[in-house]
Scaffold this motif. Structure first.
Motif, short mmCIF file in Angstrom:
data_model
loop_
_atom_site.label_atom_id
_atom_site.label_comp_id
_atom_site.label_asym_id
_atom_site.label_seq_id
_atom_site.Cartn_x
_atom_site.Cartn_y
_atom_site.Cartn_z
N CYS A 205 34.03 19.55 29.36
CA CYS A 205 35.25 19.44 30.15
C CYS A 205 35.37 20.64 31.10
O CYS A 205 35.25 21.78 30.68
N CYS B 121 38.99 22.72 29.84
CA CYS B 121 39.09 23.43 28.56
C CYS B 121 37.74 23.67 27.89
O CYS B 121 37.67 24.29 26.83
N CYS C 35 38.89 13.94 28.76
CA CYS C 35 38.69 14.93 27.72
C CYS C 35 39.60 14.63 26.53
O CYS C 35 40.79 14.42 26.68
N HIS D 24 35.90 21.71 26.27
CA HIS D 24 35.63 20.96 25.04
C HIS D 24 34.37 20.13 25.30
O HIS D 24 34.22 19.51 26.35
N LYS E 39 40.51 16.63 24.24
CA LYS E 39 41.39 17.75 23.93
C LYS E 39 42.55 17.88 24.91
O LYS E 39 43.70 18.01 24.54
N CYS E 40 42.20 17.86 26.24
CA CYS E 40 43.24 18.18 27.23
C CYS E 40 43.53 17.05 28.22
O CYS E 40 44.44 17.17 29.04
N HIS F 19 41.79 16.09 30.76
CA HIS F 19 41.18 16.30 32.07
C HIS F 19 40.07 15.26 32.29
O HIS F 19 39.45 14.80 31.34
ZN LIG Z 1 39.45 19.43 28.24
#
Ligand SMILES: [Zn+2]
Length: 298
Positions: free
Chosen positions: A55, A58, A36, A60, A38-39, A41
């Protein structure tokens, strides 16, 4: 499944709808796993509609086209695939107007997308020219004259070309660079970008090559312009007549991109089978480009 070859029937069978094209992009984009943006994951859920990855942590959402040269495409992904395929398979080149008509998109949209494709046609620079290489300068545009050589006409575009030959003297690869003048500094750009220091390079007797010969193996043997360096001059002749034939849609400011496409068409013969795949792969890796960016950068 990796697409190979130039067969249009096989192409339309493999890419029969937008979904199959998105799947192809998705496989390429996440070929070494998903993380991911963003995070960080690594678990996700695939959205059926556009194969975007959601995701699990989060939420995303990232589509297969996000952050690639297919980002915010103004027409269907299948059309985009077909345009790339046509551009990779054509021997003469396609105009934006032709593409606009064939795919029912605007000429400007076709032009912008085709320029994105041209940006990934450039050399990786990983395989410099070896063996026998010929280098020469030429001009294009402005008032055409038959006179060869280093024109001082400021309306003309100054260009330098390099041709790599096979052992039997056939053209193997070609590259072109736009240059500001005929100084050593300008001329050395094509050497540094495309020629191995181990190559045997032939040029004419222009003094601009002398400083470069400290770093490259240059033979300034040719003085009889026109008859010597036959392969280089044939290529220059061909590229000029091609540019002239498509000139109604070649803006001089974009000349280098068209030259890249021209060399790509010659150089790709080494890896014809995988050329479409290579272009798509490069377009997935490349950063997105907007119409404005294409206009400004040229
Ligand atoms: Zn994420």
């Amino acid at each position: 499944m990796k697409f190979e070859g130039e067969n249009i029937i096989e192409f339309t069978q493999q890419f029969s709808d937008d979904h199959s094209c998105l799947q192809y992009l998705s496989d390429l984009k996440w070929s070494s796993g998903y993380t991911c943006k963003k995070c960080g994951h690594t678990k996700y859920t695939v959205r059926k509609k556009n194969l975007a990855r959601d995701c699990n942590k989060c939420h995303h959402i990232e589509s297969p086209t996000a952050n690639t040269l297919f980002h915010r495409l103004r027409f269907g992904i299948r059309k985009a695939f077909m345009i790339v395929f046509e551009m990779s398979a054509t021997t003469k080149g396609l105009s934006a107007s032709q593409v606009a008509k064939r795919y029912r998109i605007s000429r400007q949209t076709a032009w912008a997308f085709m320029h994105k494709v041209r940006t990934v046609m450039g050399s990786s620079g990983k395989h410099p020219m070896e063996g026998n290489v010929q280098v020469d300068e030429f001009v294009f545009g402005g008032k055409e004259t038959l006179k060869q050589g280093r024109s001082k006409d400021s309306k003309k575009k100054k260009l330098v070309g390099a041709v790599e030959l096979t052992e039997t003297g056939k053209v193997k690869r070609v590259y072109f660079n736009k240059i500001e003048d005929y100084s050593s500094k300008s001329l050395s750009t094509i050497f540094d970008a495309h020629i191995s220091t181990g190559a045997k390079v032939f040029t004419d007797k222009w003094t601009g090559y002398v400083p470069i010969s400290k770093r490259f193996n240059i033979h300034q043997d040719y003085s009889d312009r026109g008859n010597s360096m036959k392969q280089m001059h044939t290529i220059i002749h061909q590229v000029k007549s091609w540019l002239r034939s498509v000139y109604s849609w070649v803006h001089e400011g974009h000349i280098e991109k068209y030259l890249t496409e021209y060399s790509f068409r010659i150089n790709r013969s080494i890896y014809k089978q995988t050329i479409f795949h290579k272009l798509i792969e490069r377009m997935v890796i490349a950063k997105p480009a907007t119409y404005q960016m294409i206009k400004v950068s040229s």
